[in-house]
Scaffold this motif. Sequence first.
Motif, mmCIF file in Angstrom:
data_model
loop_
_atom_site.group_PDB
_atom_site.id
_atom_site.type_symbol
_atom_site.label_atom_id
_atom_site.label_comp_id
_atom_site.label_asym_id
_atom_site.label_seq_id
_atom_site.Cartn_x
_atom_site.Cartn_y
_atom_site.Cartn_z
ATOM 1 N N THR B 64 50.766 42.063 38.142
ATOM 2 C CA THR B 64 49.247 42.260 37.359
ATOM 3 C C THR B 64 49.662 43.590 36.681
ATOM 4 O O THR B 64 49.019 43.916 35.781
ATOM 5 C CB THR B 64 48.511 42.591 38.389
ATOM 6 N N PRO B 80 42.591 47.122 41.015
ATOM 7 C CA PRO B 80 41.811 46.012 41.855
ATOM 8 C C PRO B 80 42.132 44.592 41.690
ATOM 9 O O PRO B 80 42.364 44.005 42.911
ATOM 10 C CB PRO B 80 40.316 46.396 41.506
ATOM 11 N N GLY B 81 42.608 44.204 40.566
ATOM 12 C CA GLY B 81 43.307 42.910 40.641
ATOM 13 C C GLY B 81 44.622 42.844 41.267
ATOM 14 O O GLY B 81 44.953 41.774 41.895
ATOM 15 N N ALA B 84 43.568 42.452 44.624
ATOM 16 C CA ALA B 84 43.251 41.082 45.207
ATOM 17 C C ALA B 84 44.245 39.973 45.294
ATOM 18 O O ALA B 84 44.064 39.262 46.098
ATOM 19 C CB ALA B 84 42.155 40.777 44.159
ATOM 20 N N ASP B 132 37.520 39.150 47.219
ATOM 21 C CA ASP B 132 36.479 39.038 46.436
ATOM 22 C C ASP B 132 35.645 40.488 46.553
ATOM 23 O O ASP B 132 35.222 40.873 45.371
ATOM 24 C CB ASP B 132 35.397 37.945 47.126
ATOM 25 N N LEU B 135 37.352 42.963 44.031
ATOM 26 C CA LEU B 135 37.231 42.803 42.703
ATOM 27 C C LEU B 135 35.608 43.014 42.284
ATOM 28 O O LEU B 135 35.353 43.531 41.196
ATOM 29 C CB LEU B 135 37.342 41.186 42.210
ATOM 30 N N CYS B 138 34.796 46.660 41.420
ATOM 31 C CA CYS B 138 35.735 47.514 40.779
ATOM 32 C C CYS B 138 35.170 48.078 39.282
ATOM 33 O O CYS B 138 35.826 48.733 38.531
ATOM 34 C CB CYS B 138 36.916 46.493 40.206
ATOM 35 N N ALA B 143 34.648 42.146 35.554
ATOM 36 C CA ALA B 143 35.006 41.790 37.000
ATOM 37 C C ALA B 143 34.495 40.334 37.243
ATOM 38 O O ALA B 143 35.261 39.683 37.894
ATOM 39 C CB ALA B 143 34.003 42.686 37.951
ATOM 40 N N ALA B 146 37.412 38.031 36.164
ATOM 41 C CA ALA B 146 38.522 38.060 37.046
ATOM 42 C C ALA B 146 38.414 37.289 38.389
ATOM 43 O O ALA B 146 39.059 36.719 38.809
ATOM 44 C CB ALA B 146 38.973 39.507 37.107
ATOM 45 N N GLY B 147 37.201 37.644 38.826
ATOM 46 C CA GLY B 147 36.902 36.955 39.939
ATOM 47 C C GLY B 147 37.024 35.403 39.695
ATOM 48 O O GLY B 147 37.281 34.580 40.519
ATOM 49 N N LEU B 196 44.932 38.209 35.605
ATOM 50 C CA LEU B 196 44.171 39.229 35.845
ATOM 51 C C LEU B 196 44.547 40.498 35.380
ATOM 52 O O LEU B 196 43.549 41.220 35.154
ATOM 53 C CB LEU B 196 44.189 39.408 37.455
ATOM 54 N N LEU B 200 41.292 42.407 32.955
ATOM 55 C CA LEU B 200 41.234 43.748 33.549
ATOM 56 C C LEU B 200 41.485 44.640 32.654
ATOM 57 O O LEU B 200 40.687 45.925 32.365
ATOM 58 C CB LEU B 200 41.436 44.117 34.764
#
Lengths: 340, 340
Positions: B64, B80-81, B84, B132, B135, B138, B143, B146-147, B196, B200
């Motif tokens: 990532t 954050p990715g 996650a 969850d 993400l 973030c 976001a 990405a989620g 991701l 991001l």
Amino acid sequence: MPSAINVLDLLARGRELVDPQLRHALERLDEHTRLVATYHFGWCDEHGRPTGANSGKAIRPGLTLLVAEAVCGSPEPAVPGGVAVELIHNFSLIHDDLMDRDTQRRHRRTVWAIWGDAMAVLVGDALACLADEVLAECNSPYAVHAGHALAVATRELIRGQVLDVAFERRDSVSLPECVDMAAGKTSSLLGASAELGAILAGADAATCEAFRTYGWELGLAFQIVDDLLGIWGAPEKTGKPVFSDLRAHKKTLPVVWSLEYGGAHGRELAAWFAETGAPTEDDVRRAAVLVENAGGREWALAEAEERVRKAGKALDAAGIAPANRDQLDRLAQFIAERQL
Amino acid sequence: MPSAINVLDLLARGRELVDPQLRHALERLDEHTRLVATYHFGWCDEHGRPTGANSGKAIRPGLTLLVAEAVCGSPEPAVPGGVAVELIHNFSLIHDDLMDRDTQRRHRRTVWAIWGDAMAVLVGDALACLADEVLAECNSPYAVHAGHALAVATRELIRGQVLDVAFERRDSVSLPECVDMAAGKTSSLLGASAELGAILAGADAATCEAFRTYGWELGLAFQIVDDLLGIWGAPEKTGKPVFSDLRAHKKTLPVVWSLEYGGAHGRELAAWFAETGAPTEDDVRRAAVLVENAGGREWALAEAEERVRKAGKALDAAGIAPANRDQLDRLAQFIAERQL
């Protein structure tokens, strides 16, 4: 007095908005997972033959939609929220049935009992993913906020179940601990159901919090009523034999209150719980009388009413129109009085 | 030739960025869940005493961050990715160990083996919630995207495991079915790990898709190499006895290829798999020779290389600087060649 029939109408209206999108979401699943999920929702039998049944009372999505309507005049923006909370609710039911080794739910065999442990884990996991997907696709400026609120509530739901598992290994659990567990298992998701309605309808932070509190208090009322039904509920309504929670030696809220505050009756009840071996029907009936004489039933009925009152008080801060307020008050009363 | 040491440096740098936030995320968990999760990551023993160990190679978050750096010059927006995807990876490991009834992972007892089925279900569920939350918090305009990508990949991961469970009940599985299952179990999350990073970092849709394909192909290479290690891997590196997958009668990719295309050796191997009862050491050694003579080992080595080539080809569309490209090519080679 609130009319149960009107509340059932409100819930049915909500289900009509949510069910098509719920079914649509399940269509994304691979064929194995989809069959199991569709069975679990009650829409088909274990071979995939449609049952024509609906997915139950759908209290959580109903709550989401009623709150959205109270905030912005329409339930529409909150439909994905209703779908998501119903998916998370069912994710937790499937995993809980596995953990508790319950073989029956709503008079039907549970997922793990038919398809085994692995499928129960996986189908539950898949429903949680679908909840995330539905919220992320809802094209709302509030999608991230809603997703975050749901994730926090789901983790709180899991915390409640973790406490439940931990408490089963302990000799005694205090009333505050028991309330904390019940709040995790039931209030968190009912709180989020109401909160998501407000978030997706564009309410400000204070209003979202007011609705979350409303749902949270309702959740405790719901759990207390559930515990009463677990002891004194009519078998034809609960689908379980009368006194079933006592037969299973479950220390539910009325029992824990009786053990802590029930004086001599409470001590006798404690001795009853300390006995090992399967209780006879007479034993179980005697325990129910002990909870009643200790005051546990009366306390639970009063506590459920008090939680409904607190739920209503939280709504005072939300500043909503009388007609919407009336609907939400009816829903609260319905939950507190259901089948008692 | 790529240097494994450089790739390990790259991964260690990524882990330094991700680990603090990963530990921070676990702090939100209730004490029971946190202990189990912290144990699972290898950071403490089962009584909570710190081990001083890190959380393993952390290939997914490394991927990532390297992709984000390739897109926007910095790994930061993708941290954050990375957190996650590592949480989702570990959610799936905890649930898979339970379903497969594996008692050991990385030379340590698995979560269900120590704390039981219920905690394994719940701790896995809690890690997915944390993914969850991380993400959603973030503060990125990407976001929701990405989620969504992570939820779709997680459902695909679950689909792979569902197929694995389904295939275990069948006599024969075709090579395309087996590849589809491996793609679900491994490619989906490696694909999302790369995707991701791109999302991001603000990449356009075509670039995100190119990176997803890169990760997806790498995932297949990874799984094929895993299958080779499961048969011929050195016990001191894999933590399992040599030939362990054959001893467990696992029909992995080299085996399925051999059964389908291995001619007389393949037919002999099919007869071997049809035998019931626990195989002796000589039996297991004979099966490994049959896979080798059928050409299954050679096919798998070539197929892993081919997947790495396809991963590289996907990067051609991403238009990245040579230095970043070099890092991603090294990572791909590292995955394909690890410990072989």
